[in-house]
Enzyme design. Structure first.
Site, PDB file in Angstrom:
ATOM      1  N   ASN A 141       0.873  -1.184   0.000  1.00 38.79           N
ATOM      2  CA  ASN A 141       0.000   0.000   0.000  1.00 38.79           C
ATOM      3  C   ASN A 141       0.914   1.240   0.000  1.00 38.79           C
ATOM      4  O   ASN A 141       1.525   1.558   1.018  1.00 38.79           O
ATOM      5  CB  ASN A 141      -0.888  -0.035   1.250  1.00 38.79           C
ATOM      6  CG  ASN A 141      -1.862   1.129   1.309  1.00 38.79           C
ATOM      7  OD1 ASN A 141      -1.785   2.062   0.497  1.00 38.79           O
ATOM      8  ND2 ASN A 141      -2.768   1.092   2.268  1.00 38.79           N
TER       9      ASN A 141
ATOM     10  N   ARG B 117      -2.842  -2.039  -3.293  1.00 36.19           N
ATOM     11  CA  ARG B 117      -4.024  -1.207  -3.093  1.00 36.19           C
ATOM     12  C   ARG B 117      -3.928  -0.048  -4.080  1.00 36.19           C
ATOM     13  O   ARG B 117      -2.939   0.688  -4.079  1.00 36.19           O
ATOM     14  CB  ARG B 117      -4.063  -0.667  -1.672  1.00 36.19           C
ATOM     15  CG  ARG B 117      -5.239   0.246  -1.476  1.00 36.19           C
ATOM     16  CD  ARG B 117      -5.147   1.014  -0.189  1.00 36.19           C
ATOM     17  NE  ARG B 117      -6.336   1.833  -0.033  1.00 36.19           N
ATOM     18  CZ  ARG B 117      -6.336   3.034   0.514  1.00 36.19           C
ATOM     19  NH1 ARG B 117      -5.212   3.555   0.962  1.00 36.19           N
ATOM     20  NH2 ARG B 117      -7.454   3.718   0.622  1.00 36.19           N
TER      21      ARG B 117
ATOM     22  N   HIS C 205     -13.096   2.897   0.262  1.00 37.82           N
ATOM     23  CA  HIS C 205     -13.066   1.867   1.318  1.00 37.82           C
ATOM     24  C   HIS C 205     -13.715   0.554   0.847  1.00 37.82           C
ATOM     25  O   HIS C 205     -14.158  -0.257   1.669  1.00 37.82           O
ATOM     26  CB  HIS C 205     -13.840   2.308   2.589  1.00 37.82           C
ATOM     27  CG  HIS C 205     -13.210   3.404   3.374  1.00 37.82           C
ATOM     28  ND1 HIS C 205     -13.967   4.326   4.068  1.00 37.82           N
ATOM     29  CD2 HIS C 205     -11.923   3.731   3.606  1.00 37.82           C
ATOM     30  CE1 HIS C 205     -13.165   5.174   4.694  1.00 37.82           C
ATOM     31  NE2 HIS C 205     -11.915   4.838   4.413  1.00 37.82           N
TER      32      HIS C 205
ATOM     33  N   ARG D  98     -12.502  15.586   8.043  1.00 41.22           N
ATOM     34  CA  ARG D  98     -13.325  15.974   6.887  1.00 41.22           C
ATOM     35  C   ARG D  98     -14.755  16.279   7.329  1.00 41.22           C
ATOM     36  O   ARG D  98     -15.285  15.608   8.223  1.00 41.22           O
ATOM     37  CB  ARG D  98     -13.364  14.855   5.842  1.00 41.22           C
ATOM     38  CG  ARG D  98     -12.025  14.520   5.247  1.00 41.22           C
ATOM     39  CD  ARG D  98     -12.206  13.545   4.072  1.00 41.22           C
ATOM     40  NE  ARG D  98     -10.945  12.969   3.688  1.00 41.22           N
ATOM     41  CZ  ARG D  98     -10.672  11.655   3.721  1.00 41.22           C
ATOM     42  NH1 ARG D  98     -11.590  10.791   4.104  1.00 41.22           N
ATOM     43  NH2 ARG D  98      -9.489  11.225   3.341  1.00 41.22           N
TER      44      ARG D  98
ATOM     45  N   GLU E  92      -8.015  -5.053   5.506  1.00 44.51           N
ATOM     46  CA  GLU E  92      -7.931  -4.741   4.079  1.00 44.51           C
ATOM     47  C   GLU E  92      -6.772  -5.484   3.417  1.00 44.51           C
ATOM     48  O   GLU E  92      -6.874  -5.905   2.267  1.00 44.51           O
ATOM     49  CB  GLU E  92      -7.805  -3.225   3.889  1.00 44.51           C
ATOM     50  CG  GLU E  92      -9.124  -2.533   4.241  1.00 44.51           C
ATOM     51  CD  GLU E  92      -9.017  -1.029   4.402  1.00 44.51           C
ATOM     52  OE1 GLU E  92      -9.221  -0.333   3.416  1.00 44.51           O
ATOM     53  OE2 GLU E  92      -8.728  -0.574   5.523  1.00 44.51           O
TER      54      GLU E  92
END
Ligand code: AMP
Length: 406
Positions: free
Chosen positions: A7, A91, A180, A241, A390
């Protein structure tokens, strides 16, 4: 079969090496602060060895070089040679509209990743660099791209369109993509496995609540709507955010507060969310909860607002799917915060006029951080905590791609 998962971010490369026949990873770690001062490598193998320390690494290629040197190291390595690695799973954040599944990287796949640079400028260029670095370090080993957006490729048009002129989607690719995806796919499958019910028969709302947060409606194993949109800024309130806001706020700030586009972008992405609402100098929910426990009113309001927005999405997605069987909580907050799970589900218990969701206080508190059910016996909807993984999902999908090739 050994699968290396990579990743690559703007200044870091995370890695995990899996033996697909073993339950735990063989080795994992990261190189961080690449290209900056104080570049560090963290390394841990499955035999109990771990170390961290400063390294001289100027770019992604050198980071991958030092990672592979560790994996094959005489003392703390876990494989003899890189030839033992069957494939590398990467990823990749954005695949646009062109890819809806993991793929073996070739020139065409690289072109697609590049065409999505403008859609994910903070991720895709670095993801591609990671792929190219692995091609150089592990020649002949298949590189597989697993896209964050791919799981959401099944979202129907009425759910991915915005109320903008239709040519915006045709000419500028402005639509909901969702992110996601690897996590939502993994935890929905894990939930079905845990409940011993076929995934195809379940209507699930998956709540990935970490530093970034997104909610997905998974109907029969397919994503049919998700809260993040064209970018990860849309949806529920996150660490920094803002999530959903009236877009006119942006023009108000530009016209009346004389903020430039960069400044507004920075405000909405990096200074809002839990950080801005709670105003305790941290976006980490642990710090905000600690302030709330000491009676900080603003921290309390921030947590309540955060949970209320998640609750609204659960209701919306129950309507979107025409029913609801399971709610899944995952990621840093979802797995580790009983008060958030309780507040999100609070008031949803009524079975005749409500959604029939009741959390059991004792199970919720005890079931922290591990796979398990936290709903009460009378709850119609099952509520689960499912740790996400993940890296494991990327490894699984990489193996699927290799098998499909033969
Ligand atoms: P993630 O992005 O999935 O790694 O999640 C990171 C976030 O999870 C952190 O910023 C924290 O806000 C949150 N988190 C982790 N552990 C806890 C905990 N024990 N209680 C509350 N929040 C937590």
């Amino acid at each position: 079969m050994y699968i290396l998962v990579i990743n690559t971010g703007s200044s870091s490369v995370k890695f995990t090496l899996f033996d697909m026949t073993a339950p735990a990873a063989l080795a994992s770690g990261l190189v961080e602060r690449i290209g900056l001062t104080g570049t560090e490598l963290h390394y841990r193998n499955g035999k109990g060895h771990s170390h961290r320390g400063e390294v001289v690494v100027r770019d992604t290629t050198e980071a991958v070089g030092i990672i592979t040197a560790h994996l094959t190291h005489r003392d703390y390595g876990v494989i003899q040679s890189l030839g033992e690695i069957a494939a590398v799973g990467h990823r990749v954040v954005h695949g646009g509209e062109e890819v809806n599944q993991p793929v073996i990287v070739d020139d065409e796949v690289k072109r697609i990743i590049e065409t999505c640079f403008e859609l994910a400028p903070l991720h895709n260029p670095f993801n591609l660099k990671g792929i190219e670095a692995c091609e150089a370090s592990l020649p002949g080993v298949p590189q597989v791209a697993v896209f964050d957006t791919a799981f959401h490729a099944t979202i129907p048009r009425h759910a991915y369109l915005y109320g903008l002129p239709y040519r915006m989607v045709k000419e500028h690719r402005i639509r909901r993509y969702g992110f996601h995806g690897t996590s939502h796919k993994f935890v929905s499958a894990e939930a079905a496995r845990f409940l011993e019910v076929p995934l195809a028969e379940l209507k699930i709302v998956t709540c990935h609540l970490g530093n970034g947060c997104s909610i997905t409606a998974v109907d029969g194993g397919r994503s049919v709507d998700t809260s993040m949109g064209f970018t990860p800024l849309e949806g529920v309130i996150m660490g920094t955010r803002c999530g959903d806001i009236d877009p006119a706020i942006i023009f108000f700030l530009m016209d009346h507060k004389h903020m430039g586009p960069e400044e507004v972008n920075d405000l909405l992405n990096k200074k809002s969310g839990l950080l801005g609402l709670a105003d305790v100098g941290s976006s980490d929910l642990r710090d905000i909860m600690a302030a709330r426990a000491k009676g900080n009113q603003q921290a309390d309001i921030a947590v309540r607002t955060f949970c209320y927005r998640i609750k609204k999405y659960i209701g919306a997605y129950a309507a979107a799917m025409g029913g609801l069987d399971v709610i899944v909580f995952t990621a840093g907050i979802g797995e580790n915060s009983p008060p958030v799970r309780e507040l999100v589900c609070d008031g949803l218990g009524d079975r005749t006029r409500g959604l029939g969701i009741t959390v059991d206080h004792a199970k919720n508190t005890a079931g922290n951080g591990k796979l398990g059910a936290i709903h009460s016996d009378e709850s119609r909807v099952k509520v689960l905590v499912v740790p996400t993984n993940e890296e494991q999902e990327i490894a699984n999908q990489t193996v699927d791609v290799l098998r499909a090739r033969h």
